[in-house]
Design an enzyme around this catalytic site. Structure first.
Site, PDB file in Angstrom:
ATOM      1  CG  HIS A  45      50.836  19.534  13.825  1.00  0.00           C
ATOM      2  ND1 HIS A  45      52.182  19.858  13.852  1.00  0.00           N
ATOM      3  CD2 HIS A  45      50.161  20.701  13.961  1.00  0.00           C
ATOM      4  CE1 HIS A  45      52.294  21.162  14.001  1.00  0.00           C
ATOM      5  NE2 HIS A  45      51.080  21.711  14.058  1.00  0.00           N
ATOM      6  CD  GLU A  46      46.371  21.487  15.099  1.00  0.00           C
ATOM      7  OE1 GLU A  46      46.218  22.150  16.139  1.00  0.00           O
ATOM      8  OE2 GLU A  46      47.000  21.913  14.118  1.00  0.00           O
ATOM      9  CG  HIS A  73      49.798  22.439  18.999  1.00  0.00           C
ATOM     10  ND1 HIS A  73      50.916  23.214  18.835  1.00  0.00           N
ATOM     11  CD2 HIS A  73      49.306  22.237  17.749  1.00  0.00           C
ATOM     12  CE1 HIS A  73      51.101  23.474  17.571  1.00  0.00           C
ATOM     13  NE2 HIS A  73      50.125  22.883  16.870  1.00  0.00           N
TER      14      HIS A  73
END
Length: 110
Positions: free
Chosen positions: A102-103, A106
């Protein structure tokens, strides 16, 4: 007249904050690598491969009573991901990999 000045001040302030955040993380975080927390390093590399990210960002572990993860991309520096110890304590390895992915998302979207 004020718009260019405001933009310049915001840019300078943002750079100072980003520099402070970067220095704080490298000073107090544990850098994950092949020899230090290798299972997390492998999770990072697997997630990078799944997302077609060629150069893996640095991954730091920070001690904190609050479960959290975040990504910092400071202009001119290698981006890094931070995961807190309490998040690692709460989640399974598969869930931690999902958080790392998920990170990385970004970074992929920038």
């Amino acid at each position: 007249f004020f718009a260019p000045v405001e933009l310049a001040l915001r840019g300078a302030f943002s750079a100072l904050v980003e520099d402070a955040l970067f220095m704080d993380n490298i000073a107090s975080g544990v850098l994950v690598g092949p020899r230090q927390l290798p299972e997390l390093h492998q999770a990072l590399l697997r997630s990078c491969k799944l997302l077609s990210i060629e150069t893996a960002p640095d991954l730091y572990i920070r001690q904190s009573p609050y479960p959290n993860a975040y990504t910092v991309a400071v202009q001119g520096r290698r981006p890094f991901v931070v995961v807190t110890t309490s998040l690692l304590d709460l989640l399974s390895p598969t869930e931690v990999q999902a958080v790392i992915a998920h990170e990385l998302g970004h970074l992929k979207c920038e």
